[in-house]
Design a protein around this motif. Structure first.
Motif, mmCIF file in Angstrom:
data_model
loop_
_atom_site.group_PDB
_atom_site.id
_atom_site.type_symbol
_atom_site.label_atom_id
_atom_site.label_comp_id
_atom_site.label_asym_id
_atom_site.label_seq_id
_atom_site.Cartn_x
_atom_site.Cartn_y
_atom_site.Cartn_z
ATOM 1 N N CYS A 309 50.209 -28.624 21.877
ATOM 2 C CA CYS A 309 51.385 -29.430 21.559
ATOM 3 C C CYS A 309 52.341 -29.473 22.750
ATOM 4 O O CYS A 309 52.694 -28.424 23.298
ATOM 5 N N PRO A 310 52.773 -30.646 23.190
ATOM 6 C CA PRO A 310 53.744 -30.718 24.286
ATOM 7 C C PRO A 310 55.142 -30.371 23.805
ATOM 8 O O PRO A 310 55.455 -30.440 22.609
ATOM 9 N N HIS A 311 55.998 -30.000 24.737
ATOM 10 C CA HIS A 311 57.418 -29.832 24.439
ATOM 11 C C HIS A 311 58.171 -31.151 24.575
ATOM 12 O O HIS A 311 59.183 -31.365 23.903
ATOM 13 N N LEU A 312 57.652 -32.030 25.440
ATOM 14 C CA LEU A 312 58.289 -33.320 25.711
ATOM 15 C C LEU A 312 57.216 -34.394 25.726
ATOM 16 O O LEU A 312 56.217 -34.280 26.443
ATOM 17 N N PHE A 313 57.413 -35.434 24.916
ATOM 18 C CA PHE A 313 56.481 -36.561 24.836
ATOM 19 C C PHE A 313 57.282 -37.838 25.050
ATOM 20 O O PHE A 313 58.158 -38.166 24.252
ATOM 21 N N PHE A 314 56.996 -38.545 26.146
ATOM 22 C CA PHE A 314 57.717 -39.783 26.432
ATOM 23 C C PHE A 314 56.733 -40.925 26.628
ATOM 24 O O PHE A 314 55.592 -40.733 27.046
ATOM 25 N N VAL A 315 57.204 -42.129 26.308
ATOM 26 C CA VAL A 315 56.409 -43.347 26.435
ATOM 27 C C VAL A 315 57.259 -44.380 27.172
ATOM 28 O O VAL A 315 58.406 -44.636 26.777
ATOM 29 N N GLY A 316 56.715 -44.967 28.223
ATOM 30 C CA GLY A 316 57.463 -45.916 29.038
ATOM 31 C C GLY A 316 57.354 -47.342 28.557
ATOM 32 O O GLY A 316 56.570 -47.679 27.661
ATOM 33 N N SER A 317 58.168 -48.207 29.176
ATOM 34 C CA SER A 317 58.147 -49.666 28.958
ATOM 35 C C SER A 317 58.350 -50.048 27.504
ATOM 36 O O SER A 317 57.647 -50.904 26.957
ATOM 37 N N GLN A 318 59.348 -49.437 26.864
ATOM 38 C CA GLN A 318 59.673 -49.762 25.480
ATOM 39 C C GLN A 318 60.882 -50.711 25.432
ATOM 40 O O GLN A 318 61.653 -50.794 26.388
ATOM 41 N N PRO A 319 61.065 -51.431 24.324
ATOM 42 C CA PRO A 319 62.172 -52.409 24.262
ATOM 43 C C PRO A 319 63.553 -51.781 24.397
ATOM 44 O O PRO A 319 64.458 -52.402 24.953
ATOM 45 N N LYS A 320 63.751 -50.571 23.879
ATOM 46 C CA LYS A 320 65.052 -49.934 23.954
ATOM 47 C C LYS A 320 64.885 -48.422 23.966
ATOM 48 O O LYS A 320 63.831 -47.891 23.608
ATOM 49 N N PHE A 321 65.956 -47.733 24.376
ATOM 50 C CA PHE A 321 65.922 -46.269 24.398
ATOM 51 C C PHE A 321 66.067 -45.714 22.990
ATOM 52 O O PHE A 321 66.840 -46.201 22.173
ATOM 53 N N ASP A 322 65.313 -44.658 22.734
ATOM 54 C CA ASP A 322 65.429 -43.950 21.467
ATOM 55 C C ASP A 322 64.859 -42.553 21.664
ATOM 56 O O ASP A 322 63.976 -42.342 22.510
ATOM 57 N N THR A 323 65.357 -41.608 20.905
ATOM 58 C CA THR A 323 64.892 -40.235 21.041
ATOM 59 C C THR A 323 65.052 -39.509 19.721
ATOM 60 O O THR A 323 65.882 -39.891 18.874
ATOM 61 N N ALA A 324 64.257 -38.466 19.546
ATOM 62 C CA ALA A 324 64.309 -37.642 18.342
ATOM 63 C C ALA A 324 63.632 -36.313 18.651
ATOM 64 O O ALA A 324 62.856 -36.191 19.607
ATOM 65 N N MET A 325 63.943 -35.326 17.830
ATOM 66 C CA MET A 325 63.290 -34.020 17.913
ATOM 67 C C MET A 325 62.543 -33.789 16.606
ATOM 68 O O MET A 325 63.119 -33.892 15.528
#
Length: 376
Positions: A309-325
């Motif tokens: 399991c990663p500690h940080l999972f990010f995905v590029g080139s999305q329509p807008k910024f969003d984040t959650a834990m």
């Protein structure tokens, strides 16, 4: 449909309406077979988050000094405290040879990353970035690019049926991107992930963009590994897409965005963080490959399966910024980040290297009556 090595079985039932499922996800279903040969689902289970290692599991922290403590001393771990160091993530820079619409924002971004931008209140440098991650689509798709060997800015009407047409190649976007990297790299390490529009193979997993594309930046790359040794990353680290690595002791998983974009061609929801969470709980970061997302055929192993399991999972080139834990059944904590396209939003994401808290910096160019005003 439920499919394995033995065949396919059609699934029906009200339980399916409560779950967002796409082709390729890993699930288990409980139910009964009806008279029509369909499987009526009563309950659905997913693997959920895989085991997660502690921070600095694969490497040593920067400070190697050991502090001797008494056995009776309380060994409870304190809450993480921000040290001010940031990990910058940007996507969709879209360097172009014909469109300079966001060139001023790119200049502001360069100044910010180099620490040349000043806080309007304290008049001090606001940049404390330890690494820059470029998450795909750094080169724009210039569909209307003009050929270099044409006369009077008109395209050739003749079309070559066979062979390589050198007149259709425009080296300007790559040169602009190399200049950007050459300016950043002496002061800041860079991790480069390829995307759909970048000069890399289309099928996932995309291989690193070749160093020959960057005459200036490749001087900062790592040294070739010796026999039997692993390659050590340099300040310019061109990696694969998806990328699984470690930054500041955190296990990081990042993609250029094709995995999430392909899923949302077939679902009605626009909850991209929800789909990123589902991928983590399915333990598969590209479930639609190879059905609708191009990928290499793998016989014995699937590189998109999440074994840890990663500690940080990010995905590029999305329509807008969003984040959650999100949290797993065994206490796993994963920070999810949808990174917006810089060419459209002018936004860059900053992640605290200690707490994994996120913030956004937006670069905009406002038109004033007396001229142009640059506002970071």
């Amino acid at each position: 449909m439920l499919e394995d090595e033995s065949g396919r079985l059609r699934l029906i039932g009200s339980a399916l309406s409560d779950e967002v499922l796409v082709t390729g996800c890993i699930i288990a279903v409980m139910g009964t077979e009806n008279a029509n040969g369909d499987f009526e689902v009563v309950d659905i289970k997913v693997p959920d988050l895989p085991p997660q290692s502690e921070r600095w599991h694969a490497s040593s922290p920067p400070s190697s000094k050991k502090v001797e403590e008494d056995e009776d001393e309380d060994m409870d771990k304190p809450e993480p405290i921000s040290t001010g160091k940031k990990i910058a993530i940007v996507s969709g820079l879209s360097f172009s040879g014909t469109d300079a619409g966001h060139s001023l924002e790119l200049d502001l971004l360069t100044e910010f990353l180099l620490g040349e931008a000043l806080d309007p209140v304290t008049q001090q440098s606001v940049s404390q970035i330890s690494r820059l991650i470029i998450a795909g689509n750094s080169i724009a798709l210039d569909a209307e690019a003009v050929s270099h060997d044409t006369i009077g800015n008109t395209r050739k009407t003749a079309h070559k049926k066979y062979g390589y047409d050198s007149s259709a190649y425009n080296p300007a976007p790559t040169a602009h991107f190399d200049n950007f990297l050459g300016t950043i790299l002496p002061s800041l390490p860079v991790t480069l992930i390829p995307g759909y529009t970048d000069p890399a193979n289309v099928s996932l997993p995309q291989q690193p963009i070749h160093a020959a594309m960057f005459p200036q930046a490749r001087a900062f790359g790592g040294m070739p590994p010796a026999a039997g040794e692993e390659k050590q990353p340099g300040w310019f680290d061109a990696v694969t897409n998806p990328w699984d690595g470690e930054i500041e002791g955190w296990k990081v998983l990042g993609t250029g965005g094709q995995n999430v974009d392909d899923v949302f061609k077939y679902v009605e929801s626009e909850d991209r963080l929800g789909m990123m969470e589902a991928m983590c709980r399915w333990r598969c970061c590209a479930p639609t490959a190879p059905d609708t997302l191009w990928s290499y055929p793998f016989q014995d192993d699937d590189p998109f399966i999440l074994n840890t399991c990663p500690h940080l999972f990010f995905v590029g080139s999305q329509p807008k910024f969003d984040t959650a834990m999100i949290e797993g059944p065994d206490g796993q904590m994963v920070r999810l980040i949808a990174v917006p396209r810089f060419a459209e939003t002018g936004e860059i994401v900053l992640v605290d290297s200690e707490t994994l808290e996120t913030s956004v910096v937006r670069f905009a160019v406002a038109q004033a009556p007396g001229g142009t005003v640059l506002t970071p």
